[in-house]
Design an enzyme around this catalytic site. Structure first.
Site, short mmCIF file in Angstrom:
data_model
loop_
_atom_site.label_atom_id
_atom_site.label_comp_id
_atom_site.label_asym_id
_atom_site.label_seq_id
_atom_site.Cartn_x
_atom_site.Cartn_y
_atom_site.Cartn_z
N ARG A 251 -32.73 -18.45 48.89
CA ARG A 251 -31.85 -19.48 49.41
C ARG A 251 -30.66 -19.79 48.49
O ARG A 251 -29.51 -19.85 48.95
CB ARG A 251 -32.63 -20.79 49.64
CG ARG A 251 -33.42 -20.80 50.91
CD ARG A 251 -34.74 -21.50 50.72
NE ARG A 251 -35.59 -20.69 49.87
CZ ARG A 251 -36.41 -19.75 50.37
NH1 ARG A 251 -36.54 -19.58 51.63
NH2 ARG A 251 -37.13 -18.98 49.56
N THR A 252 -30.94 -20.03 47.23
CA THR A 252 -29.86 -20.52 46.36
C THR A 252 -28.80 -19.45 46.17
O THR A 252 -27.60 -19.71 46.32
CB THR A 252 -30.45 -20.96 45.00
OG1 THR A 252 -31.57 -21.80 45.25
CG2 THR A 252 -29.42 -21.70 44.18
N LYS B 241 -30.98 -5.39 27.49
CA LYS B 241 -30.73 -4.65 26.24
C LYS B 241 -30.72 -5.60 25.05
O LYS B 241 -30.40 -5.21 23.94
CB LYS B 241 -29.37 -3.96 26.32
CG LYS B 241 -29.23 -2.94 27.43
CD LYS B 241 -27.79 -2.42 27.44
CE LYS B 241 -27.53 -1.58 28.67
NZ LYS B 241 -26.09 -1.31 28.85
N ARG C 116 -29.05 -18.87 37.42
CA ARG C 116 -30.48 -19.23 37.46
C ARG C 116 -31.15 -18.49 36.31
O ARG C 116 -30.94 -17.29 36.12
CB ARG C 116 -31.14 -18.83 38.77
CG ARG C 116 -32.67 -19.03 38.73
CD ARG C 116 -33.34 -18.94 40.05
NE ARG C 116 -33.02 -20.09 40.87
CZ ARG C 116 -33.58 -20.31 42.07
NH1 ARG C 116 -34.46 -19.46 42.55
NH2 ARG C 116 -33.25 -21.38 42.77
N HIS D 229 -32.66 -28.60 39.06
CA HIS D 229 -32.07 -27.81 40.15
C HIS D 229 -31.13 -28.75 40.90
O HIS D 229 -31.38 -29.17 42.03
CB HIS D 229 -33.19 -27.28 41.06
CG HIS D 229 -32.79 -26.16 41.97
ND1 HIS D 229 -31.48 -25.79 42.22
CD2 HIS D 229 -33.56 -25.30 42.71
CE1 HIS D 229 -31.47 -24.77 43.07
NE2 HIS D 229 -32.71 -24.46 43.38
N1 CP Z 1 -35.04 -23.75 47.06
C1 CP Z 1 -34.80 -22.68 46.28
O1 CP Z 1 -34.37 -22.81 45.13
O2 CP Z 1 -35.09 -21.48 46.86
P1 CP Z 1 -34.84 -20.06 46.22
O3 CP Z 1 -35.82 -19.92 45.07
O4 CP Z 1 -35.09 -19.07 47.33
O5 CP Z 1 -33.44 -20.02 45.72
#
Ligand code: CP
Length: 309
Positions: A58-59, A87, A108, A136
């Site tokens: 999603r993100t 590396k 991320r 998040h």
């Molecule tokens: N909600 C969320 O962060 O989903 P993903 O891990 O798929 O990005």
């Protein structure tokens, strides 16, 4: 130019109510434009770099789709092992390199604080797409947007956060963001997965009402919104403990019969088994609509931090 131009998005508690209002209004404007079939090009000529060192559907995809929807372009690293991190390159050096390629960076990373470290390495805006069990913030903004759309308000609601509150970065950010409003919280979790004390103390210091319980049915009976989360295998050092806790909370359709009327069910997704699939047809099951709300919110964030909204 707005207050958010060239700003990083690292933690939910960085936002003032004024910031959040601006993000919600901007997202709503973009959503209306998309719904009318408008083709937007506010970010034409801009490049987003997405660096995902942990899995995501999603993100990552909603950030990338948001950039495309605004006429911008995307360059992407989908996993650490396909980048120079494999590396031994430091995050600092990767970010210093990527700032030469992109106008805005979405990261991320498995380490708490990684986005803050990245932001210190560059003047380009860095958006935290999840730092381990930390924060998040962009998820919490789309969660708030979802509550506003589903309920028509936030003030006065009782919101239950349930599941892995210890390791769940989504609930850490959402609790901070919702504390800007007059909400009552119910934190429902097994004892071993309680909301971190530092977050509880911070919220109580702001006068926020919090009830902690291990009883999911009790939370259901009095909540306007139930925000379920996954027990996250990847955050456990001890696989026996994960096996003991993984089925702690499973929301089933028959449980909703005893919930507060018109309860909204949310989940950041992915789910494993914590919401039975027969809940999906309940009208208040908002989790797939919630995932779709990632597009207007991330369009708003990209446009605001690049000074194009
Ligand atoms: N909600 C969320 O962060 O989903 P993903 O891990 O798929 O990005």
């Amino acid at each position: 130019m707005t207050k958010l131009t060239q700003k990083d998005v690292l933690r939910a508690d960085q936002f003032t109510k004024e910031d959040v209002d601006l993000i919600m209004e901007t997202a709503s404007g973009f959503e209306k434009a998309l719904n009318k079939g408008k083709v937007l090009n506010a970010l034409r000529g801009k490049i987003l770099s997405t660096l995902f060192y942990e899995p995501s559907t999603r993100t990552r995809l909603s950030f990338e789709a948001a950039m495309h929807r605004l006429g911008g372009q995307v360059i992407s690293v989908a996993e650490a092992k396909s980048s120079s991190a494999a590396k031994g390159e430091s995050l600092h050096d990767t970010i210093k390199t990527v700032e030469g390629y992109a106008d805005v960076i979405v990261l991320r990373h498995p380490q708490i604080g990684a986005a803050t470290e990245a932001a210190a390495a560059t003047n380009k805006p860095v958006l935290n797409a999840g730092d381990g069990a930390g924060q998040h913030p962009t998820q919490s903004l789309l969660d708030l947007y979802t509550i506003l759309k589903e309920k028509g308000k936030v003030y006065g609601l009782t919101v239950a956060l349930a599941g892995d509150l210890k390791n769940g970065r989504t609930v850490h950010s959402l609790a901070s963001l919702l504390s800007l409003y007059d909400v009552r919280f119910i934190f429902a979790s097994p004892k071993a997965l309680r909301m971190p004390e530092a977050i509880v103390t911070q919220l109580k210091g702001k006068g926020v009402s919090i009830t902690e319980t291990e009883d999911l049915r009790k939370a259901l009976a009095t909540s306007d919104v139930l925000y379920m989360t996954r027990i996250q295998r990847e955050r456990f050092k001890d696989s026996d403990e994960y096996d003991r806790l993984k089925g702690a909370y499973i929301l089933t359709r028959d449980m909703i019969a005893n919930a507060k009327e018109n309860i909204t069910i949310m989940h950041p997704l992915p789910r494993v088994n914590e919401i039975a699939t027969d809940v999906d047809t309940y009208k208040g099951a908002a989790y797939f609509r919630q995932a779709a709300n990632g597009i207007p919110i991330r369009m708003a964030l990209l446009a605001l931090v690049t000074g194009k909204a």
